[in-house]
Enzyme design. Sequence first.
Site, PDB file in Angstrom:
ATOM      1  CD  GLU A  59      10.432   7.248   6.503  1.00 25.98           C
ATOM      2  OE1 GLU A  59      10.161   7.326   7.727  1.00 25.98           O
ATOM      3  OE2 GLU A  59      11.441   6.213   5.718  1.00 25.98           O
ATOM      4  CG  PHE A 121      11.128  -6.382   4.340  1.00 27.55           C
ATOM      5  CD1 PHE A 121      10.586  -6.769   4.521  1.00 27.55           C
ATOM      6  CD2 PHE A 121      12.349  -5.710   3.695  1.00 27.55           C
ATOM      7  CE1 PHE A 121      11.023  -6.118   6.086  1.00 27.55           C
ATOM      8  CE2 PHE A 121      12.485  -5.109   4.550  1.00 27.55           C
ATOM      9  CZ  PHE A 121      11.849  -5.244   6.133  1.00 27.55           C
ATOM     10  CD  GLN A 122      11.400  -2.147   4.763  1.00 27.44           C
ATOM     11  OE1 GLN A 122      11.850  -1.112   3.615  1.00 27.44           O
ATOM     12  NE2 GLN A 122      11.514  -1.081   5.497  1.00 27.44           N
ATOM     13  CE  LYS A 171      16.727  -2.368  -4.644  1.00 28.51           C
ATOM     14  NZ  LYS A 171      17.377  -3.152  -3.888  1.00 28.51           N
ATOM     15  CG  MET A 487      -8.020  24.182  20.856  1.00 30.68           C
ATOM     16  SD  MET A 487      -7.763  25.642  20.910  1.00 30.68           S
ATOM     17  CE  MET A 487      -6.723  26.915  20.303  1.00 30.68           C
TER      18      MET A 487
END
Lengths: 592, 180
Positions: A59, A121-122, A171, A487
């Site tokens: 993502e 969940f999630q 959902k 760097m």
Amino acid sequence: MSDDKSHDPNQMTGAAMIVRALADHGVKHIFGYPGGAVLPIYDEIFQQSEVEHILVRHEQGAGHAAEGYARSTGKPGVVLVTSGPGATNMVTPLTDALMDSIPLVCITGQVPTHLIGNDAFQECDTVGITRPCTKHNWLVRDVNDLAKVLHEAFYVATTGRPGPVVVDVPKDVQFATGTYHPPRKTDVHVSYKPRVKGDAAQIRKAVALMAAAKRPVIYTGGGVINSGNEASKLLRELVEVTGFPITSTLMGLGAYPASGKNWLGMLGMHGTYEANMAMHDCDVMLCIGARFDDRITGRTDAFSPGSKKIHIDIDPSSINKNIRVDVPIIGDAGNIIGDLLHVFKAEAKKPKIDPWWFEIGRWRARNSLAYKKNNDVILPQFAIQRLFEATRGHDTYITTEVGQHQMWAAQFFGFEEPHRWMTSGGLGTMGYGLPAALGVQVAHRDSLVIDIAGDASVQMTMQEMSCAVQHELPIKIFILNNQYMGMVRQWQQLLHGNRLSHSYTEAMPDFVKLAEAYGAVGLQALKPDDLDGALQEMIKVKKPVLFDCRVAALENCFPMIPSGKAHNEMLLPAEANDDATAAAFAGGKALV
Amino acid sequence: MNQPASAYFMEERHDPNETHTLSVLVANEPGVLARVIGLFSGRGYNIESLTVSETESLKHVSRITIVTTGTPMVIQQIKHQLDRMIPVYQVVDMTLTGRSIERELGMVKVKGAGDQRIEAMRLAEVFRARVVDATNESFVFEITGSTSKINQFIDLMRPLGLVEVSRTGVAAIGRGPDGM
């Protein structure tokens, strides 16, 4: 009895509303990754062809790709991810977009409303987690609010100071049926009224200062780019009409062309000597769409001590945040530059500033970007100069990762137009460039899109090569491979007694084989003589390329404003021997 | 200057701190208070007192009163940062207007007997505190006034058997006929 609403075309599911709203806002591409909490939306995407979905591998990649898309087009980038880890993986690109004022609309799935707060969940508290890294966010609990929120989200992301927004959609709301409406004015909070037009009295004050200036400088930033192409056009005219020298932040490169005669180069920590000296010694500073960031100012109590400062910014909170200014003007950069020009032409004459240009000429003559040529190893500066030469005449877009290579790209690649330079400035996100290049390439299928990368950064989002191959996006990943986090190592050398703690990559992958494993093309340059041929090959190939450019391992990035120092205390490359470096950084005990 | 080894300029400004009372009108929607509080914690601003309540239910407008301290530059930043939040209608610096009334309500529980109890009652009268609960061995006083008046009352109650205190924080409103 028939149901009246069954024939109403605006009756639809929440999932359908989301796709419909995207189409209504002219969205052609979205970047995303499916998961449980967004399956209804993916089902809608499957059944239409207006919006093309680009499947990333992580993502974070979707977020940076959308940023690249937004920066190169001026349109909002759109991301679709699932709940929980999908949303948390977006935190980095959202923060990146917030820092650099990039318009993103991120739609996240959420667990069903009745499970919110149950550690389902999630599940994660997406609006809570993303509150500090978005311009605004919404959790939509009722499908009949969804259309309004989506339209407001696009409006908020793209107006005023642009930024990322999140719309979190449970959902059950995606499944529920409700009434959709097209965008309308009342969708937006009445409390949100970004100011576009600058105050006329302040503009007059600014023109009076500019007309009387003996040592003026224009300092521009990403705000000019965000304001649109017209702003860059007007900026060029302003420079022409006033004859003022101009410098820019990292984010603002391309608003004024690097080949322009008034161009001083980038300013700040790794900016040119002439740009920083001009900032320090000027008597009138015109700052447009920049925010006096700490990489720009050096030590704030010694920043441009003798100047009157005019600051144009669309965000009032940028005014007087770090540096006190004399004439603040709130509004859109392009709009205000237009007004400044109008008043300047009517009431002022080009001030005579020849002695100032003479002084600048002396600073320029120090040639602060000079480096020693080498016939045996490729110097990174040389590599970027050759890349710049090789891409001349092409329709080129450049992205970068973060580190030395990014600064060298800013110093040595000349940008002639806005929206051609995509880099993570504020947040400094390693791993930004590769997915950002994807996003740019999606928006500009036939252009040459190059990520100037470092070997460490590029490995943070390397998985998106798979996305590039799948979607036939021929991005070119030009890796300046010195086997170090350059760097980090530079700072360890300068400030931490040369103790190179964990900045060397012992097990570097074979980038050529890695490219092949992804189904892309791997190229390599080991010596300066290899470079031009390999670059031509890279540009010619119509596939994604990983270019392993082996560069001098210990080259450091100069010039540089050492920590805690002012603009007129720069360390120049010619002087950056061990003793001078030690002296410049003295005060910190680290060099003992 | 003893700048440590860092890319950041570390010297702090030493402008004197000021205390300001800000009135913030916001759309009353979920998360709006979290946004305001998150701004203060995220950017390291102080909150001395914060009160919030819906004030115009038909328009879904709430009023947040925040007492904060900072240098003049920080105070200005706080106001701008609040003002640019999407659900914020208006931010007024009540301290700068110089024409505001600030009040706080405190409930003070005192436990004691004999002379201490009589003394507590006598002081409460002086401060115009009301008794809102009483038992044979305790009082709960309700006191309204400026923060300093309530502080003073609490200090006086301490040796007289102070048990606990509950305070609302400051609410502020401008004088005269005009609203925010």
